[in-house]
Design an enzyme around this catalytic site. Structure first.
Site, PDB file in Angstrom:
ATOM      1  N   ASN A 218      -2.999  -8.525   0.392  1.00  0.00           N
ATOM      2  CA  ASN A 218      -3.899  -9.263  -0.506  1.00  0.00           C
ATOM      3  C   ASN A 218      -4.267  -8.436  -1.745  1.00  0.00           C
ATOM      4  OD1 ASN A 218      -5.619  -7.404   0.557  1.00  0.00           O
ATOM      5  ND2 ASN A 218      -7.149  -8.861   1.306  1.00  0.00           N
TER       6      ASN A 218
ATOM      7  N   GLY B 146       0.807  -1.221   0.000  1.00  0.00           N
ATOM      8  CA  GLY B 146       0.000   0.000   0.000  1.00  0.00           C
ATOM      9  C   GLY B 146       0.837   1.267   0.000  1.00  0.00           C
TER      10      GLY B 146
ATOM     11  N   TYR C 298      -1.574   8.600  12.835  1.00  0.00           N
ATOM     12  CA  TYR C 298      -1.134   9.431  11.712  1.00  0.00           C
ATOM     13  C   TYR C 298      -2.089  10.598  11.554  1.00  0.00           C
ATOM     14  CZ  TYR C 298       0.603   4.788  10.114  1.00  0.00           C
ATOM     15  OH  TYR C 298       1.146   3.540  10.002  1.00  0.00           O
ATOM     16  N   PHE C 299      -1.542  11.728  11.160  1.00  0.00           N
ATOM     17  CA  PHE C 299      -2.392  12.847  10.769  1.00  0.00           C
ATOM     18  C   PHE C 299      -2.635  12.734   9.259  1.00  0.00           C
ATOM     19  CE2 PHE C 299      -3.694  15.157  14.531  1.00  0.00           C
ATOM     20  CZ  PHE C 299      -3.177  14.260  15.452  1.00  0.00           C
TER      21      PHE C 299
ATOM     22  N   LYS D 230     -10.326   1.733  14.042  1.00  0.00           N
ATOM     23  CA  LYS D 230      -9.006   2.097  14.595  1.00  0.00           C
ATOM     24  C   LYS D 230      -9.087   2.174  16.117  1.00  0.00           C
ATOM     25  CE  LYS D 230      -6.717   2.321  10.772  1.00  0.00           C
ATOM     26  NZ  LYS D 230      -5.780   1.227  10.496  1.00  0.00           N
TER      27      LYS D 230
ATOM     28  N   THR E 271      -8.256  10.072  13.447  1.00  0.00           N
ATOM     29  CA  THR E 271      -9.727   9.956  13.511  1.00  0.00           C
ATOM     30  C   THR E 271     -10.188   9.325  14.833  1.00  0.00           C
ATOM     31  OG1 THR E 271      -9.638   7.832  12.381  1.00  0.00           O
ATOM     32  CG2 THR E 271     -10.145   9.727  11.023  1.00  0.00           C
TER      33      THR E 271
ATOM     34  N   TYR F 104     -14.934   3.521   9.958  1.00  0.00           N
ATOM     35  CA  TYR F 104     -13.475   3.414   9.805  1.00  0.00           C
ATOM     36  C   TYR F 104     -12.773   3.874  11.084  1.00  0.00           C
ATOM     37  CZ  TYR F 104      -8.731   4.802   8.606  1.00  0.00           C
ATOM     38  OH  TYR F 104      -7.370   4.972   8.630  1.00  0.00           O
TER      39      TYR F 104
ATOM     40  N   LYS G 227      -9.440   1.699   4.337  1.00  0.00           N
ATOM     41  CA  LYS G 227      -9.278   3.052   4.897  1.00  0.00           C
ATOM     42  C   LYS G 227     -10.205   4.119   4.312  1.00  0.00           C
ATOM     43  CE  LYS G 227      -5.860   4.644   1.608  1.00  0.00           C
ATOM     44  NZ  LYS G 227      -4.700   5.448   1.325  1.00  0.00           N
TER      45      LYS G 227
ATOM     46  N   PRO H  23     -19.954  16.566   5.137  1.00  0.00           N
ATOM     47  CA  PRO H  23     -20.438  16.137   6.456  1.00  0.00           C
ATOM     48  C   PRO H  23     -19.342  15.407   7.235  1.00  0.00           C
ATOM     49  CG  PRO H  23     -21.995  15.512   4.740  1.00  0.00           C
ATOM     50  CD  PRO H  23     -20.784  16.039   4.042  1.00  0.00           C
TER      51      PRO H  23
ATOM     52  N   SER I  16      -4.885   6.329  13.689  1.00  0.00           N
ATOM     53  CA  SER I  16      -5.225   7.539  12.936  1.00  0.00           C
ATOM     54  C   SER I  16      -5.721   8.630  13.867  1.00  0.00           C
ATOM     55  CB  SER I  16      -6.333   7.163  11.952  1.00  0.00           C
ATOM     56  OG  SER I  16      -6.972   8.308  11.463  1.00  0.00           O
TER      57      SER I  16
ATOM     58  N   ASN J  49      -6.355  -3.199  -2.205  1.00  0.00           N
ATOM     59  CA  ASN J  49      -6.253  -1.777  -2.560  1.00  0.00           C
ATOM     60  C   ASN J  49      -4.839  -1.432  -3.038  1.00  0.00           C
ATOM     61  OD1 ASN J  49      -7.485   0.785  -2.829  1.00  0.00           O
ATOM     62  ND2 ASN J  49      -6.483   1.475  -0.939  1.00  0.00           N
TER      63      ASN J  49
HETATM   64  P1  NAD Z   1      -3.474   1.484   1.463  1.00  0.00           P
HETATM   65  O1  NAD Z   1      -4.860   1.076   1.159  1.00  0.00           O
HETATM   66  O2  NAD Z   1      -2.655   2.060   0.388  1.00  0.00           O
HETATM   67  O3  NAD Z   1      -2.663   0.272   2.127  1.00  0.00           O
HETATM   68  C1  NAD Z   1      -3.281  -0.703   2.919  1.00  0.00           C
HETATM   69  C2  NAD Z   1      -2.896  -2.046   2.323  1.00  0.00           C
HETATM   70  O4  NAD Z   1      -3.518  -3.086   3.097  1.00  0.00           O
HETATM   71  C3  NAD Z   1      -3.382  -2.218   0.892  1.00  0.00           C
HETATM   72  O5  NAD Z   1      -2.280  -2.575   0.083  1.00  0.00           O
HETATM   73  C4  NAD Z   1      -4.412  -3.349   0.970  1.00  0.00           C
HETATM   74  O6  NAD Z   1      -4.403  -4.128  -0.212  1.00  0.00           O
HETATM   75  C5  NAD Z   1      -3.959  -4.095   2.195  1.00  0.00           C
HETATM   76  N1  NAD Z   1      -4.998  -4.846   2.911  1.00  0.00           N
HETATM   77  C6  NAD Z   1      -6.198  -4.403   3.357  1.00  0.00           C
HETATM   78  N2  NAD Z   1      -6.844  -5.402   4.001  1.00  0.00           N
HETATM   79  C7  NAD Z   1      -6.028  -6.500   3.964  1.00  0.00           C
HETATM   80  C8  NAD Z   1      -6.118  -7.817   4.448  1.00  0.00           C
HETATM   81  N3  NAD Z   1      -7.192  -8.232   5.131  1.00  0.00           N
HETATM   82  N4  NAD Z   1      -5.095  -8.653   4.221  1.00  0.00           N
HETATM   83  C9  NAD Z   1      -3.987  -8.261   3.532  1.00  0.00           C
HETATM   84  N5  NAD Z   1      -3.843  -7.016   3.052  1.00  0.00           N
HETATM   85  C10 NAD Z   1      -4.853  -6.148   3.272  1.00  0.00           C
HETATM   86  O7  NAD Z   1      -3.546   2.507   2.700  1.00  0.00           O
HETATM   87  P2  NAD Z   1      -2.383   3.353   3.362  1.00  0.00           P
HETATM   88  O8  NAD Z   1      -2.690   4.782   3.131  1.00  0.00           O
HETATM   89  O9  NAD Z   1      -1.071   2.805   2.996  1.00  0.00           O
HETATM   90  O10 NAD Z   1      -2.700   3.060   4.886  1.00  0.00           O
HETATM   91  C11 NAD Z   1      -2.010   2.073   5.618  1.00  0.00           C
HETATM   92  C12 NAD Z   1      -2.641   1.996   7.000  1.00  0.00           C
HETATM   93  O11 NAD Z   1      -2.560   3.284   7.592  1.00  0.00           O
HETATM   94  C13 NAD Z   1      -4.115   1.616   6.967  1.00  0.00           C
HETATM   95  O12 NAD Z   1      -4.387   0.770   8.057  1.00  0.00           O
HETATM   96  C14 NAD Z   1      -4.815   2.955   7.145  1.00  0.00           C
HETATM   97  O13 NAD Z   1      -6.062   2.813   7.760  1.00  0.00           O
HETATM   98  C15 NAD Z   1      -3.834   3.691   8.040  1.00  0.00           C
HETATM   99  N6  NAD Z   1      -3.947   5.151   7.922  1.00  0.00           N
HETATM  100  C16 NAD Z   1      -3.823   5.743   6.708  1.00  0.00           C
HETATM  101  C17 NAD Z   1      -3.977   7.122   6.592  1.00  0.00           C
HETATM  102  C18 NAD Z   1      -3.893   7.806   5.249  1.00  0.00           C
HETATM  103  O14 NAD Z   1      -4.370   8.937   5.130  1.00  0.00           O
HETATM  104  N7  NAD Z   1      -3.306   7.212   4.231  1.00  0.00           N
HETATM  105  C19 NAD Z   1      -4.229   7.889   7.736  1.00  0.00           C
HETATM  106  C20 NAD Z   1      -4.313   7.246   8.969  1.00  0.00           C
HETATM  107  C21 NAD Z   1      -4.168   5.867   9.052  1.00  0.00           C
END
Ligand code: NAD
Ligand code: UDP
Length: 338
Positions: free
Chosen positions: A32, A10, A177-178, A153, A126, A149, A84, A293, A124, A35
């Protein structure tokens, strides 16, 4: 030290793996691709010149986790896998609870069975209640989340905290994370949204590419200096380095530790658009429309605890984030498929 990274393909996972490899850690990763894309993993291997074990799997699959933890001697887990998209979580709450909670539970169970007792969790901002004073410290009130969501968290933080209480020598870092933005300065790694971006920075970048006629600004009547919402935008490489600092910290600090990862600086929507325009020379058409909203007027981190205890702070500027985003977006118009 060997680090198991979930969600490694990700946006944040790719940057975390790059920094870990750069600093000499061994990495085992899983995703997996719900995303993300396999080509992101291939690019990490190519760019770093380092091969590492990668498993295409759902983190809820405890059988596979047990196999991985038997095959590799894992010292610490960085748990980033999760869904997310805030809007999608409102439409499909069960899917979000099932994915984000079950993956955390099966991961913790497998870790316990294999006596792996260090974990960094991607939480997060959030999780904070909407009625806190700004900036938010780690002691600010949490809960009253405004979407499923955010609750996933919040609940994962609680599950991790409860498990740390029973596990002897367990060390948990909850990283809140912000607003992560930006991309790797190589131009090879960045955010690759599946559909229309929900977040501000990728929407600005895709508008600059001509994919959208203009940017909708959600609300121009907030009680902020220019009327638009204020957030704490942190460069994704700084964020990734925060994970490396947390891994160091966990080696010496058992128990649960919570850290805000932000810059401590508030930036309005209009300021971010202006920074992007100045960094790239491209002007962005924009329209101010109704508030979205659930949005807060202001959400900014107090980052003193991370500075003090992790010896970590964000280094990159808004200009760096805009330049790096544009390098990634313009040279990879179709993301990792480019
Ligand atoms: P992303 O969607 O790019 O990465 C998350 C990855 O997890 C993806 O590659 C997805 O394919 C994989 N995934 C999801 N469910 C899965 C599962 N059950 N098994 C295996 N893989 C799985 O998102 P990101 O921006 O890289 O975020 C990473 C983490 O940070 C997430 O948990 C997200 O909630 C958290 N986060 C992100 C942000 C943001 O703004 N990007 C802010 C706060 C927290
Ligand atoms: N925003 C906006 N237009 C967009 C996307 C976001 O005006 O197309 C605003 C949003 O209202 C908020 C800020 O940009 O004030 C950051 O939103 P984002 O969705 O990126 O992150 P959030 O802080 O909501 O998680």
């Amino acid at each position: 030290m060997t680090i198991f990274v979930t969600g490694g393909a990700g946006y944040i996972g790719t940057h975390v793996i790059l920094e870990l490899l750069e600093q000499g850690y061994a990495v085992v990763a899983a995703d997996n691709f719900v995303n993300s894309k396999p080509s992101a993993v291939a690019r990490i291997k190519q760019h770093s010149g380092i091969d590492f074990s990668f498993y295409e799997m759902d983190i809820r699959d405890s059988g596979r986790l047990n196999e991985i933890f038997t095959a590799h001697c894992i010292d610490c887990v960085v748990h980033l896998a999760g869904l997310k998209a805030v809007g999608e979580s409102v439409e499909q709450p069960l899917g979000y609870y099932a994915n984000n909670l079950d993956s955390t539970i099966s991961l913790l169970s497998a870790m316990r069975a294999h006596e792996i007792n260090k974990i960094v969790f991607s939480s997060s901002a959030t999780v904070y209640s909407g009625n806190n004073e700004m900036p938010l410290t780690e002691e600010s009130r949490i809960g009253d989340c405004i979407n499923p969501y955010g609750w996933t968290k919040f609940m994962c933080e609680q599950i991790l905290t409860d498990c740390a209480r029973i596990g002897d020598g367990c060390a948990v870092a909850l990283l809140r994370y912000f607003n992560p933005i930006g991309a790797h300065e190589s131009g090879l790694f960045g955010e690759d949204p599946r559909d229309t971006p929900n977040n501000l920075m990728p929407f600005i970048a895709q508008t600059a590419m001509g994919k959208f006629s203009h940017l909708n600004i959600y609300g121009g009547d907030y009680e902020t200096p220019d009327g638009t919402g204020i957030r704490d935008y942190i460069h994704v490489v700084d964020l990734a380095l925060g994970h490396v600092a947390a891994i160091h910290y966990l080696c010496k600090h058992p128990g649960v530790s919570t850290f805000n990862l932000g810059t401590g600086r508030g930036v309005s929507v209009l300021e971010l658009v202006t920074a992007f325009e100045q960094s790239t020379g491209i002007s962005i058409s924009k329209k101010i429309i109704a508030r979205r909203p659930g949005d807060l007027a202001i959400c900014v981190a107090d980052v003193e605890k991370a500075k003090r205890e992790l010896s970590w702070e964000s280094k990159k500027s808004l200009h760096d984030a805009c330049t790096d985003t544009w390098r990634w977006q313009s040279t990879n118009p179709n993301g990792y498929d480019s």
